[in-house]
Design a protein around this motif. Structure first.
Motif, PDB file in Angstrom:
ATOM      1  N   UNK A  33      19.787 -19.702  18.333  1.00 53.66           N
ATOM      2  CA  UNK A  33      19.233 -19.183  19.589  1.00 53.66           C
ATOM      3  C   UNK A  33      18.869 -17.708  19.465  1.00 53.66           C
ATOM      4  N   UNK A  34      19.715 -16.937  18.793  1.00 55.81           N
ATOM      5  CA  UNK A  34      19.478 -15.511  18.641  1.00 55.81           C
ATOM      6  C   UNK A  34      18.235 -15.228  17.780  1.00 55.81           C
ATOM      7  N   UNK A  35      17.950 -16.114  16.852  1.00 58.57           N
ATOM      8  CA  UNK A  35      16.811 -15.920  15.952  1.00 58.57           C
ATOM      9  C   UNK A  35      15.516 -16.496  16.510  1.00 58.57           C
ATOM     10  N   UNK A 106      16.346 -19.709  28.407  1.00 58.93           N
ATOM     11  CA  UNK A 106      16.681 -18.480  27.665  1.00 58.93           C
ATOM     12  C   UNK A 106      16.607 -17.252  28.575  1.00 58.93           C
ATOM     13  N   UNK A 107      17.555 -16.357  28.430  1.00 62.33           N
ATOM     14  CA  UNK A 107      17.615 -15.176  29.288  1.00 62.33           C
ATOM     15  C   UNK A 107      17.607 -13.893  28.463  1.00 62.33           C
ATOM     16  N   UNK A 112      19.887  -1.842  28.699  1.00 57.52           N
ATOM     17  CA  UNK A 112      20.447  -0.918  27.720  1.00 57.52           C
ATOM     18  C   UNK A 112      19.733   0.436  27.745  1.00 57.52           C
ATOM     19  N   UNK A 113      20.479   1.532  27.587  1.00 55.71           N
ATOM     20  CA  UNK A 113      19.838   2.852  27.524  1.00 55.71           C
ATOM     21  C   UNK A 113      18.958   2.965  26.281  1.00 55.71           C
ATOM     22  N   UNK A 134      21.771  -9.034  20.094  1.00 52.97           N
ATOM     23  CA  UNK A 134      20.550  -8.887  20.888  1.00 52.97           C
ATOM     24  C   UNK A 134      20.861  -9.023  22.382  1.00 52.97           C
ATOM     25  N   UNK A 135      20.014  -8.481  23.254  1.00 57.72           N
ATOM     26  CA  UNK A 135      20.237  -8.593  24.704  1.00 57.72           C
ATOM     27  C   UNK A 135      19.700  -9.909  25.262  1.00 57.72           C
TER      28      UNK A 135
END
Length: 227
Positions: A33-35, A106-107, A112-113, A134-135
């Protein structure tokens, strides 16, 4: 190692095997999922998120989560097998629901700053976290869900250590800090935290309707049954 000790170790391994196998399965699916950067992500945001300031010091309880959850599970494995089985089932159900949800819906976060506000070791740790995590795939928050699950398990466990007021207070404080850390580090939205709380309540309720491991019975009654 005598025969009795060997059998005890084998018994503990059999009990923990489902959760260990599931975690391998979870990490493979989550990594995929992250990729999967080609997905159409749905932005998660609440106006409350803008009211929460970034605070790098929360990186400490955030990272302690990686020791807190396994430590409680190991304790349950040796102190209360019924509680360990029940907690494992709740954890697996929640994480599986998260994987399915993240696959279908997917969200992503844009909280993030853009740069670290300070030059200290805590900001460096946060920057490292941002590089490795990852966000995306943020709702519901597994950080929050797993924290609530093991905290509730500790409160219902019949082990002696779990009855120590100082231990429970420390666990309560750390759990609260972990939940807050997800928002103050801009790792999760308030919505991620709320959805994790709802998922926790729903799954615990469903599992306890069957009470496979008789965790909800008073400790004295369970001891009489197993005696």
């Amino acid at each position: 190692m005598n025969l009795l000790e060997k059998k005890d170790i084998q018994h503990k391994l059999r009990i923990s095997a489902p959760l260990l196998v599931f975690m391998v399965f979870y990490m493979i699916w989550f990594s995929a999922l992250e990729q999967n950067t080609g997905s159409h992500y749905h932005v998660i945001y609440s106006s409350l998120d803008s009211l929460i300031p970034f605070c790098e010091y929360f990186i400490v309880p955030y990272f302690l989560w990686f020791a807190f959850v396994p430590a409680i599970m190991i304790y349950l494995l040796f102190a209360d097998e019924a509680a360990f089985r029940r907690t494992s089932l709740i954890l697996m159900a929640g994480m599986l629901f998260f994987l399915i949800t993240s696959t279908i819906y997917p969200t992503i976060l844009y909280l993030r700053p853009t740069e670290m506000p300070n030059d200290n070791i805590f900001c460096q740790m946060v920057a490292h976290l941002y590089q490795t995590d990852t966000p995306t795939n943020v709702a519901p928050s597994i950080h929050v869900f797993n924290t609530l699950v093991v905290l509730e398990a500790l409160h219902t466990c019949r082990g002696k250590l779990a009855r120590n007021p100082l231990v429970l207070i420390a666990a309560n404080v750390l759990s609260l800090l972990i939940v807050l850390a997800t928002m103050f580090l801009k790792q999760h939205s308030v919505l991620d935290v709320l959805s994790a709380c709802i998922m926790f309540i729903a799954i615990v309720w469903c599992v306890d309707q069957f009470d496979f491991y008789e965790v909800r019975k008073p400790a004295r009654v369970r001891d009489d049954i197993t005696a």
